[in-house]
Design a protein around this motif. Structure first.
Motif, PDB file in Angstrom:
ATOM      1  N   LEU A  57       0.841  -1.266   0.053  1.00  0.00           N
ATOM      2  CA  LEU A  57       0.084   0.202  -0.018  1.00  0.00           C
ATOM      3  C   LEU A  57       0.855   1.256  -0.037  1.00  0.00           C
ATOM      4  O   LEU A  57       0.534   2.266  -0.799  1.00  0.00           O
ATOM      5  CB  LEU A  57      -0.879  -0.046   1.218  1.00  0.00           C
ATOM      6  N   ALA A  58       2.030   1.224   0.696  1.00  0.00           N
ATOM      7  CA  ALA A  58       2.795   2.499   0.926  1.00  0.00           C
ATOM      8  C   ALA A  58       3.482   2.508  -0.660  1.00  0.00           C
ATOM      9  O   ALA A  58       3.656   3.808  -0.994  1.00  0.00           O
ATOM     10  CB  ALA A  58       3.764   2.267   2.091  1.00  0.00           C
ATOM     11  N   ALA A  59       3.932   1.346  -0.929  1.00  0.00           N
ATOM     12  CA  ALA A  59       4.607   1.474  -2.417  1.00  0.00           C
ATOM     13  C   ALA A  59       3.620   2.087  -3.368  1.00  0.00           C
ATOM     14  O   ALA A  59       3.779   2.969  -4.223  1.00  0.00           O
ATOM     15  CB  ALA A  59       4.905   0.263  -2.990  1.00  0.00           C
ATOM     16  N   ASP A  60       2.255   1.845  -3.512  1.00  0.00           N
ATOM     17  CA  ASP A  60       1.210   2.397  -4.335  1.00  0.00           C
ATOM     18  C   ASP A  60       1.195   3.816  -4.189  1.00  0.00           C
ATOM     19  O   ASP A  60       0.974   4.559  -5.193  1.00  0.00           O
ATOM     20  CB  ASP A  60      -0.033   1.763  -4.146  1.00  0.00           C
ATOM     21  N   ARG A  61       1.208   4.099  -3.000  1.00  0.00           N
ATOM     22  CA  ARG A  61       1.187   5.772  -2.981  1.00  0.00           C
ATOM     23  C   ARG A  61       2.103   6.460  -3.549  1.00  0.00           C
ATOM     24  O   ARG A  61       1.900   7.598  -3.787  1.00  0.00           O
ATOM     25  CB  ARG A  61       1.057   6.238  -1.411  1.00  0.00           C
ATOM     26  N   TYR A  62       3.240   5.983  -3.751  1.00  0.00           N
ATOM     27  CA  TYR A  62       4.369   6.765  -4.628  1.00  0.00           C
ATOM     28  C   TYR A  62       4.626   6.137  -5.873  1.00  0.00           C
ATOM     29  O   TYR A  62       5.547   6.342  -6.506  1.00  0.00           O
ATOM     30  CB  TYR A  62       5.747   6.683  -3.637  1.00  0.00           C
ATOM     31  N   ASP A  63       3.671   5.319  -6.320  1.00  0.00           N
ATOM     32  CA  ASP A  63       3.661   4.800  -7.799  1.00  0.00           C
ATOM     33  C   ASP A  63       4.905   3.767  -7.962  1.00  0.00           C
ATOM     34  O   ASP A  63       5.521   3.781  -9.109  1.00  0.00           O
ATOM     35  CB  ASP A  63       3.651   5.995  -9.128  1.00  0.00           C
ATOM     36  N   MET A  64       5.225   3.098  -6.822  1.00  0.00           N
ATOM     37  CA  MET A  64       6.340   2.164  -6.949  1.00  0.00           C
ATOM     38  C   MET A  64       5.679   1.033  -7.084  1.00  0.00           C
ATOM     39  O   MET A  64       4.777   0.758  -6.836  1.00  0.00           O
ATOM     40  CB  MET A  64       7.082   2.459  -5.448  1.00  0.00           C
ATOM     41  N   THR A  65       6.360  -0.110  -7.709  1.00  0.00           N
ATOM     42  CA  THR A  65       6.256  -1.418  -8.020  1.00  0.00           C
ATOM     43  C   THR A  65       6.667  -2.116  -6.865  1.00  0.00           C
ATOM     44  O   THR A  65       7.568  -2.484  -6.623  1.00  0.00           O
ATOM     45  CB  THR A  65       6.929  -1.988  -9.385  1.00  0.00           C
ATOM     46  N   PRO A  66       5.603  -2.832  -6.045  1.00  0.00           N
ATOM     47  CA  PRO A  66       5.618  -3.695  -5.122  1.00  0.00           C
ATOM     48  C   PRO A  66       6.193  -4.918  -5.728  1.00  0.00           C
ATOM     49  O   PRO A  66       5.063  -5.640  -6.275  1.00  0.00           O
ATOM     50  CB  PRO A  66       4.258  -3.565  -4.194  1.00  0.00           C
ATOM     51  N   VAL A  67       7.209  -5.415  -5.364  1.00  0.00           N
ATOM     52  CA  VAL A  67       7.379  -6.916  -5.592  1.00  0.00           C
ATOM     53  C   VAL A  67       7.775  -7.693  -4.324  1.00  0.00           C
ATOM     54  O   VAL A  67       8.401  -7.308  -3.389  1.00  0.00           O
ATOM     55  CB  VAL A  67       9.089  -6.783  -6.445  1.00  0.00           C
ATOM     56  N   LEU A  68       7.156  -8.989  -4.222  1.00  0.00           N
ATOM     57  CA  LEU A  68       7.162  -9.729  -2.999  1.00  0.00           C
ATOM     58  C   LEU A  68       8.313 -11.005  -3.558  1.00  0.00           C
ATOM     59  O   LEU A  68       8.083 -11.503  -4.237  1.00  0.00           O
ATOM     60  CB  LEU A  68       6.029 -10.184  -2.456  1.00  0.00           C
ATOM     61  N   ARG A  69       9.081 -10.953  -2.463  1.00  0.00           N
ATOM     62  CA  ARG A  69      10.080 -12.137  -2.683  1.00  0.00           C
ATOM     63  C   ARG A  69       9.398 -13.116  -1.578  1.00  0.00           C
ATOM     64  O   ARG A  69       9.543 -13.069  -0.486  1.00  0.00           O
ATOM     65  CB  ARG A  69      11.479 -11.823  -2.161  1.00  0.00           C
ATOM     66  N   LEU A  70       8.720 -14.390  -1.930  1.00  0.00           N
ATOM     67  CA  LEU A  70       8.148 -15.260  -1.188  1.00  0.00           C
ATOM     68  C   LEU A  70       8.952 -16.145  -0.334  1.00  0.00           C
ATOM     69  O   LEU A  70      10.169 -16.453  -1.167  1.00  0.00           O
ATOM     70  CB  LEU A  70       7.399 -16.021  -1.982  1.00  0.00           C
ATOM     71  N   PRO A  71       8.679 -16.361   0.885  1.00  0.00           N
ATOM     72  CA  PRO A  71       9.583 -17.504   1.657  1.00  0.00           C
ATOM     73  C   PRO A  71       9.370 -18.658   1.000  1.00  0.00           C
ATOM     74  O   PRO A  71       8.297 -19.303   0.424  1.00  0.00           O
ATOM     75  CB  PRO A  71       8.622 -17.691   3.020  1.00  0.00           C
ATOM     76  N   SER A  72      10.525 -19.477   0.891  1.00  0.00           N
ATOM     77  CA  SER A  72      10.435 -20.681   0.491  1.00  0.00           C
ATOM     78  C   SER A  72      11.891 -21.312   0.788  1.00  0.00           C
ATOM     79  O   SER A  72      12.622 -20.580   1.492  1.00  0.00           O
ATOM     80  CB  SER A  72      10.705 -20.766  -1.142  1.00  0.00           C
TER      81      SER A  72
END
Length: 127
Positions: A57-72
């Motif tokens: 949500l914070a990334a969206d506020r600044y038009d940043m692309t949020p990428v999640l590195r998932l646990p594995s």
């Protein structure tokens, strides 16, 4: 889409970084500084799903692309993909991730993950 994808499509360089911290203020500072993307590291940091939702949500506020590195844990010696992968990808997209990173070790794991990707994509499109 977001700034990272727009810049990549235009053939431009993008700038971003990882975060292992669960505070949205850190992502907001990155956005204020003009970063194009942030990789939210759920694998090696203390970020949980609640934190990840706030960070996207914070990334969206600044038009940043949020990428999640998932646990594995791909280093178990098995060629199978972590059985949580498909559910975790769906969850990541649901909370606002625009891209997902997964750590894999063997070609067989990559092939299995791609198979899951196609299956999950079909399920998402059929809804």
């Amino acid at each position: 889409m977001s700034r990272m994808f727009d810049r990549l499509e235009a053939g431009e360089t993008t700038l971003g970084t990882y975060t292992i911290l669960g505070q949205s203020e850190v992502v907001e500072i990155m956005g204020y500084l003009g970063m194009d993307y942030v990789i939210i590291d759920m694998m090696m940091g203390s970020v949980d799903w609640s934190n990840a939702a706030r960070l996207t949500l914070a990334a969206d506020r600044y038009d940043m692309t949020p990428v999640l590195r998932l646990p594995s844990f791909p280093w178990s010696g098995a060629n199978a993909v972590d059985p949580r992968l498909a559910a975790d990808v769906l969850r990541a997209v649901t909370i606002g991730a625009q891209a997902v990173r997964v750590s894999l070790e063997t070609p067989e794991q990559v092939a299995a993950a791609r198979s899951e990707e196609r299956r999950v994509g079909k399920e998402c499109r059929s809804r």
